[in-house]
Design an enzyme around this catalytic site. Structure first.
Site, PDB file in Angstrom:
ATOM      1  N   GLY A  12     -20.285  13.700 -13.782  1.00 32.21           N
ATOM      2  CA  GLY A  12     -19.878  13.712 -15.180  1.00 32.21           C
ATOM      3  C   GLY A  12     -18.754  14.675 -15.527  1.00 32.21           C
ATOM      4  N   ASN A  14     -15.622  13.914 -15.691  1.00 35.25           N
ATOM      5  CA  ASN A  14     -14.735  13.208 -16.636  1.00 35.25           C
ATOM      6  C   ASN A  14     -15.350  13.167 -18.035  1.00 35.25           C
ATOM      7  OD1 ASN A  14     -12.134  11.890 -15.460  1.00 35.25           O
ATOM      8  ND2 ASN A  14     -13.678  11.676 -13.847  1.00 35.25           N
ATOM      9  N   LEU A  86     -22.191  -2.910 -11.528  1.00 38.98           N
ATOM     10  CA  LEU A  86     -21.349  -3.983 -12.055  1.00 38.98           C
ATOM     11  C   LEU A  86     -21.785  -4.290 -13.494  1.00 38.98           C
ATOM     12  CD1 LEU A  86     -19.142  -5.966 -11.064  1.00 38.98           C
ATOM     13  CD2 LEU A  86     -20.987  -7.569 -10.537  1.00 38.98           C
ATOM     14  N   ASN A 101     -12.434   1.306 -17.357  1.00 39.80           N
ATOM     15  CA  ASN A 101     -12.926   2.065 -16.205  1.00 39.80           C
ATOM     16  C   ASN A 101     -11.768   2.859 -15.623  1.00 39.80           C
ATOM     17  OD1 ASN A 101     -14.696   2.817 -14.030  1.00 39.80           O
ATOM     18  ND2 ASN A 101     -13.670   1.305 -12.743  1.00 39.80           N
ATOM     19  N   HIS A 103     -10.477   4.205 -11.868  1.00 41.56           N
ATOM     20  CA  HIS A 103     -10.715   4.055 -10.433  1.00 41.56           C
ATOM     21  C   HIS A 103      -9.813   5.044  -9.686  1.00 41.56           C
ATOM     22  CE1 HIS A 103     -12.074   1.997  -6.851  1.00 41.56           C
ATOM     23  NE2 HIS A 103     -10.838   2.095  -6.399  1.00 41.56           N
ATOM     24  N   ASP A 144     -13.469  -3.692 -10.276  1.00 42.80           N
ATOM     25  CA  ASP A 144     -12.105  -3.159 -10.148  1.00 42.80           C
ATOM     26  C   ASP A 144     -10.995  -4.198 -10.263  1.00 42.80           C
ATOM     27  OD1 ASP A 144     -13.292  -0.672  -9.643  1.00 42.80           O
ATOM     28  OD2 ASP A 144     -13.405  -1.093  -7.495  1.00 42.80           O
TER      29      ASP A 144
HETATM   30  C1  GRF Z   1     -14.096   9.682 -10.603  1.00 42.08           C
HETATM   31  O1  GRF Z   1     -13.319  10.009  -9.488  1.00 42.08           O
HETATM   32  C2  GRF Z   1     -13.775   8.285 -11.064  1.00 42.08           C
HETATM   33  O2  GRF Z   1     -12.482   7.883 -10.759  1.00 42.08           O
HETATM   34  C3  GRF Z   1     -14.728   7.440 -10.301  1.00 42.08           C
HETATM   35  O3  GRF Z   1     -15.891   8.214 -10.183  1.00 42.08           O
HETATM   36  C4  GRF Z   1     -15.559   9.588 -10.254  1.00 42.08           C
HETATM   37  C5  GRF Z   1     -16.436  10.212 -11.293  1.00 42.08           C
HETATM   38  O4  GRF Z   1     -16.463  11.612 -11.248  1.00 42.08           O
HETATM   39  N1  GRF Z   1     -14.878   6.154 -10.934  1.00 42.08           N
HETATM   40  P1  GRF Z   1     -17.239  12.422 -12.364  1.00 42.08           P
HETATM   41  O5  GRF Z   1     -18.685  11.922 -12.410  1.00 42.08           O
HETATM   42  O6  GRF Z   1     -16.531  12.174 -13.671  1.00 42.08           O
HETATM   43  O7  GRF Z   1     -17.193  13.851 -11.954  1.00 42.08           O
END
Ligand code: GRF
Length: 188
Positions: A12, A14, A86, A101, A103, A144
Site C-alpha cells: 500500500g 501507492n 482480475l 490500474n 503497472h 493489463d
Molecule cells: C506497484 O509497483 C504497482 O505498480 C503494482 O503493484 C505495486 C504496488 O505496490 N501494480 P504498493 O502496494 O503500492 O506498495
C-alpha cells in the site's frame, strides 16, 4: 468533490502516497479502501489514514453487491494500486472507463497474468531491456490490456538488479499516479 475507491492487495505505498497527495485537496476524497488480502499492510495504512477499509473475499468480489455498494457510495473513480485479482465484469459495466490500474512496466510488454511485483522486474532485467517504466491504463476484463492513459520510462543501468529497478519504478509511480488521478478527476 470527486470520490475515489482504492483497491489494494499488498504493502500500500501507492495508497499512502495518493492519500498524502490529496490530503490538502478538498476536491478529491478517498472514500474507501477495498482489500482482498487480510494480511496486507495496506489495511494498517488505511487505518492510520482514517480511511474506511473493507476486506473482501473472492465471492464478495464477484458479487454484484459490490458494484451496488460502490455506486451507492457515489464513487467516481476506482483506482487499483497493487491489486492482484482480475476485475469482474459487473464492476467494469458499473464503472465504464472509471477503473484504472498502474503497472510497473512499459505495457504491452511484461504484462498479463503472472507479471506482477518482482516477477516483472526480474523478467525485464533478464531480458537486458534498455528501458522499463510505468503504465497507467484503463481496466478491462483482461489483465493489463485496457487503453493506455500514461507511460513514463526509465533507463536500466549497468549492473541493474530487480531490486534497484523496483526502487526506480516506485519513484515514478509516486510522482505520476496521483497527478494522473487528479487530471482524470478534473476531466470527468
Ligand atoms: C506497484 O509497483 C504497482 O505498480 C503494482 O503493484 C505495486 C504496488 O505496490 N501494480 P504498493 O502496494 O503500492 O506498495
Amino acid at each position: 468533490m470527486k470520490r475515489l475507491s482504492i483497491f489494494v492487495s499488498g504493502g500500500g505505498t501507492n495508497l499512502q502516497r495518493i492519500a498524502e497527495y490529496f490530503a490538502e485537496n478538498p476536491e478529491v476524497e478517498i472514500a474507501n479502501v477495498i482489500c482482498n488480502n487480510p494480511n496486507a499492510y495496506a489495511i494498517e495504512r488505511a487505518k492510520n489514514l482514517n480511511i474506511p477499509c473493507k476486506i473482501i473475499n473472492r465471492a464478495e468480489f464477484k458479487s454484484e453487491e459490490l458494484s451496488k455498494e460502490l455506486l451507492n457510495q457515489k464513487i467516481d473513480l476506482i483506482v487499483l494500486a497493487g491489486f492482484l485479482w482480475l476485475v469482474p465484469q459487473h464492476l467494469i459495466d458499473a464503472f465504464p472507463n472509471k477503473i484504472i490500474n498502474i503497472h510497473p512496466a512499459l505495457l504491452p510488454k511484461y504484462g498479463g497474468k503472472g507479471f506482477y511485483g518482482e516477477h516483472v522486474h526480474e523478467a525485464v532485467v533478464a531480458a537486458k531491456e534498455e528501458y522499463s517504466g510505468i503504465t497507467i491504463h484503463y481496466v478491462n476484463e483482461h489483465y493489463d490490456s485496457g487503453d493506455i492513459i500514461f507511460q513514463a520510462k526509465v533507463a536500466l543501468e549497468e549492473g541493474e538488479t530487480p531490486d534497484s529497478l523496483a526502487a526506480k519504478i516506485h519513484t515514478l509511480e509516486y510522482k505520476h499516479y496521483p497527478e494522473v488521478i487528479e487530471k482524470l478527476t478534473i476531466d470527468n
